[in-house]
Design an enzyme around this catalytic site. Structure first.
Site, short mmCIF file in Angstrom:
data_model
loop_
_atom_site.label_atom_id
_atom_site.label_comp_id
_atom_site.label_asym_id
_atom_site.label_seq_id
_atom_site.Cartn_x
_atom_site.Cartn_y
_atom_site.Cartn_z
N SER A 130 0.83 -1.21 0.00
CA SER A 130 0.00 0.00 0.00
C SER A 130 0.86 1.25 0.00
CB SER A 130 -0.91 0.03 1.23
OG SER A 130 -1.56 1.28 1.27
N LYS A 184 -4.61 -6.60 3.09
CA LYS A 184 -4.53 -5.43 2.18
C LYS A 184 -5.93 -5.05 1.69
CE LYS A 184 -2.84 -2.29 -0.64
NZ LYS A 184 -3.46 -2.17 -1.89
N HIS A 187 -7.61 -3.24 4.46
CA HIS A 187 -6.96 -1.92 4.51
C HIS A 187 -7.61 -0.99 3.47
CE1 HIS A 187 -4.23 0.86 2.48
NE2 HIS A 187 -3.65 1.08 3.63
N ASN A 188 -7.75 -1.48 2.26
CA ASN A 188 -8.37 -0.65 1.21
C ASN A 188 -9.81 -0.33 1.54
OD1 ASN A 188 -5.93 -1.16 -0.05
ND2 ASN A 188 -6.84 -1.40 -2.07
N GLU A 191 -9.89 2.34 3.92
CA GLU A 191 -9.56 3.58 3.17
C GLU A 191 -10.83 4.15 2.52
OE1 GLU A 191 -6.21 3.04 0.41
OE2 GLU A 191 -7.38 4.14 -1.07
P1 NBP Z 1 -1.06 -2.09 -14.06
O1 NBP Z 1 -2.05 -2.66 -13.12
O2 NBP Z 1 -1.47 -0.96 -14.91
O3 NBP Z 1 -0.49 -3.27 -14.99
C1 NBP Z 1 0.41 -3.00 -16.02
C2 NBP Z 1 1.49 -4.04 -16.06
O4 NBP Z 1 0.94 -5.35 -16.23
C3 NBP Z 1 2.44 -3.82 -17.24
O5 NBP Z 1 3.74 -4.13 -16.84
C4 NBP Z 1 1.90 -4.82 -18.26
O6 NBP Z 1 2.84 -5.20 -19.23
C5 NBP Z 1 1.60 -5.97 -17.35
N1 NBP Z 1 0.78 -7.02 -17.98
C6 NBP Z 1 -0.52 -7.02 -18.35
BR1 NBP Z 1 -1.62 -5.57 -18.26
N2 NBP Z 1 -0.93 -8.17 -18.85
C7 NBP Z 1 0.15 -8.97 -18.83
C8 NBP Z 1 0.36 -10.30 -19.22
N3 NBP Z 1 -0.62 -11.06 -19.72
N4 NBP Z 1 1.60 -10.81 -19.07
C9 NBP Z 1 2.60 -10.06 -18.56
N5 NBP Z 1 2.45 -8.79 -18.16
C10 NBP Z 1 1.23 -8.24 -18.28
O7 NBP Z 1 0.27 -1.65 -13.26
P2 NBP Z 1 0.42 -0.84 -11.89
O8 NBP Z 1 -0.50 0.33 -11.81
O9 NBP Z 1 1.87 -0.63 -11.72
O10 NBP Z 1 -0.10 -1.87 -10.77
C11 NBP Z 1 0.48 -3.15 -10.60
C12 NBP Z 1 -0.24 -3.87 -9.49
O11 NBP Z 1 -0.11 -3.12 -8.28
C13 NBP Z 1 -1.75 -4.03 -9.70
O12 NBP Z 1 -2.17 -5.24 -9.15
C14 NBP Z 1 -2.34 -2.87 -8.93
O13 NBP Z 1 -3.68 -3.10 -8.56
C15 NBP Z 1 -1.40 -2.84 -7.74
N6 NBP Z 1 -1.35 -1.57 -7.04
C16 NBP Z 1 -1.34 -0.41 -7.71
C17 NBP Z 1 -1.28 0.80 -7.03
C18 NBP Z 1 -1.23 2.10 -7.77
O14 NBP Z 1 -1.24 3.17 -7.10
N7 NBP Z 1 -1.16 2.10 -9.10
C19 NBP Z 1 -1.22 0.80 -5.64
C20 NBP Z 1 -1.19 -0.41 -4.96
C21 NBP Z 1 -1.26 -1.58 -5.68
P3 NBP Z 1 2.91 -4.41 -20.64
O15 NBP Z 1 3.74 -3.20 -20.37
O16 NBP Z 1 3.54 -5.38 -21.54
O17 NBP Z 1 1.50 -4.08 -21.03
#
Ligand code: NBP
Length: 478
Positions: A130, A184, A187-188, A191
């Site tokens: 988080s 988690k 937690h959300n 939130e």
């Molecule tokens: P995203 O949730 O936007 O996912 C994008 C990533 O997933 C890219 O690296 C993409 O690769 C990869 N991907 C996908 Br889409 N399909 C794929 C597949 N079939 N095989 C391999 N790679 C694949 O990224 P994020 O916002 O960094 O979040 C990542 C995780 O963290 C999520 O579970 C999210 O819920 C969690 N999270 C996010 C936050 C936040 O603030 N954003 C906070 C806390 C937790 P590509 O580049 O090749 O498309």
């Protein structure tokens, strides 16, 4: 041959990239990979100078770049992509390697993946992270679930990159299987409730208090110096104070009033229903977001459905202080409910969650970080088997002291036609929880009348049924 990396990160969108940078900044050697190679190349170009990274185009090269037993953090979109990555990685890995899913996966998926990986001789950990992108880079709150032995092998990395409060890392082993993702999720959910309560306070101060966004921003700034001190109260002050560059007015006044959601609040509410835990604050917060999304319907209703005539508050200073107290009391209830849910899940799944430790690892890095979490930790340290946080003296007193103001706020909001689902449901929960005898006796009577569902008596053991439409006599049914 290049030195092998301590840990690997696959998935270099914002969260994966920032976690990898955080690890490298802490001195760990990090192999990085992304499905789309251009992102890996860009990552190395932008951040390669920050630490010891090895970028790989193929998954095979990525796996080969790691020390064994390998630790691979998967930071891809939650859902099917996580399964796809596991399926691609598994044939390339050796027995005992550890796959860490650090995304927002749903805990039953984590349980399923843990079992699947175990069948393949791999160890799987589901860890909640988080703090958004800023936390991932500078120190998130980390909630690791899975095999304790696997955790012990990666604890050095996780505790080093986690936020740190008073010398204690915001990371501790949560429990087996999906326990980390479960915590988690809750937690959300909390939130969601926290944010909804803040929105209701803002709504009241705007529509009953007649205050402007910057004026309310200043109030939140003041509130952040007292019991309410927290990241969310702090950023509320900042967001409300922000001037819109286009109009010169407050930015919040030009943001559409439709809240979006990614699903973790909904999962929390559904799980509470499944467990039979009353979770009104979080659930109302989810419903409030879904109601906000019905913008077209609301706009039509706003000119059709009657509300009370507007009238300004008689005493704005008193309203402000009442709302502060109502916010605090409702927040205590939301946390009490969330912790009661974790306790129920822990019992149902045999997780043995240390609830005081959960509050401790939320003190830094995460979105709900707040002073008052120390009080929750203390509560569980002194009463490990606590049924409900409201029953420890600190919270009993805090909510008791706030109750008059809390009731006035609910009355005022109702009279003014301001929707306060989280404030009012929290108060109803409080009143329902503290009642020695509620009205469910009648519910049982009705259920017995129309469905012969039976009832229990306060003065006798056993289950009873009244033959309502026959001779009216009561019979014992067990
Ligand atoms: P995203 O949730 O936007 O996912 C994008 C990533 O997933 C890219 O690296 C993409 O690769 C990869 N991907 C996908 Br889409 N399909 C794929 C597949 N079939 N095989 C391999 N790679 C694949 O990224 P994020 O916002 O960094 O979040 C990542 C995780 O963290 C999520 O579970 C999210 O819920 C969690 N999270 C996010 C936050 C936040 O603030 N954003 C906070 C806390 C937790 P590509 O580049 O090749 O498309």
């Amino acid at each position: 041959m290049a030195e092998k990396s301590r840990i690997g990160v696959t998935g270099l969108a914002v969260m994966g990239a920032n976690l990898a940078r955080n690890m490298a900044r802490r001195g760990f050697t990090v192999a990085v990979h992304n499905r789309t190679t251009a992102k890996t190349t860009q990552f190395i170009e932008d951040y390669g100078h920050e630490g010891a990274f090895t970028g790989s185009e193929s998954l095979q090269d990525f796996v080969d770049a790691l020390q064994t037993p390998r630790t691979i953090v998967v930071m891809v979109k939650a859902g099917k992509p996580v399964d796809a990555v596991i399926d691609e990685l598994a044939p390339l890995l050796d027995e005992g390697d550890i796959i860490v899913d650090a995304g927002n996966s749903h805990f039953p998926d984590t349980d399923r993946r843990t079992a699947h990986c175990a069948e393949l001789g791999l160890r799987f950990m589901g860890i909640g992270v988080s703090g958004g992108e800023e936390g991932a880079l500078n120190g998130p709150s980390i909630m690791p679930g899975g095999d304790p032995a696997a955790y012990a092998e990666i604890a050095d990395v996780l505790t080093a990159i986690a936020a740190n409060v008073d010398g204690t890392p915001c990371c501790t082993h949560v429990g087996p299987g999906g326990a980390g993702h479960y915590v988690k999720m809750v937690h959300n959910g909390i939130e969601y409730a926290d944010i909804q309560l803040i929105a209701e306070a803002y709504d009241l101060l705007t529509h009953v208090g007649g205050l402007s966004a910057p004026e309310i921003g200043t109030i939140f700034e003041q509130w952040n110096t007292g019991d309410l001190e927290s990241f969310l109260i702090e950023i509320t002050g900042i967001v409300l104070a922000k001037t819109d560059e286009r109009t010169g007015g407050p930015l919040v006044d030009v943001i559409t009033d439709q809240a979006e959601q990614k699903g973790t609040g909904r999962w929390t509410a559904i799980d509470a229903l499944d467990l039979g835990v009353p979770l009104t604050g979080i659930t109302e917060a989810v419903f409030a977001r879904t109601l906000s999304a019905l913008r077209d319907e609301r706009q039509a209703a706003s000119t059709t459905l009657a509300g009370p005539a507007p009238k300004p508050a008689a005493d704005v200073d008193r309203l402000v202080d009442d709302v502060r107290q109502a916010l605090y009391a409702s927040k205590v209830v939301a946390y009490a409910q969330g912790f009661a849910q974790m306790r129920a899940a822990s019992q149902a799944n045999g997780w043995d969650l240390d609830l005081g430790a959960m509050a401790r690892i939320w003190r830094g890095g995460c979105i709900i970080r707040a002073q008052f979490l120390n009080r929750i930790t203390e509560a569980y340290e002194s009463h490990p088997d606590l049924d409900n946080l409201l029953m420890v003296p600190y919270f009993t007193e805090a909510v008791g002291n706030a109750q008059d103001a809390w009731r006035r706020v609910v009355v005022t909001a109702t009279e003014h036609g301001v929707a306060i689902p989280a404030f009012s449901s929290s108060l109803s929960y409080y009143d329902g929880y503290r009642r020695e005898r509620g009205p469910a006796n009648l519910i049982q009577g009705l259920r017995d009348y129309f469905g012969a569902h039976t009832y229990h008596r306060i003065d006798a053991d056993g289950a009873f049924h009244t033959r309502w439409s026959q001779d009216g006599a009561e019979v014992r049914t067990d």
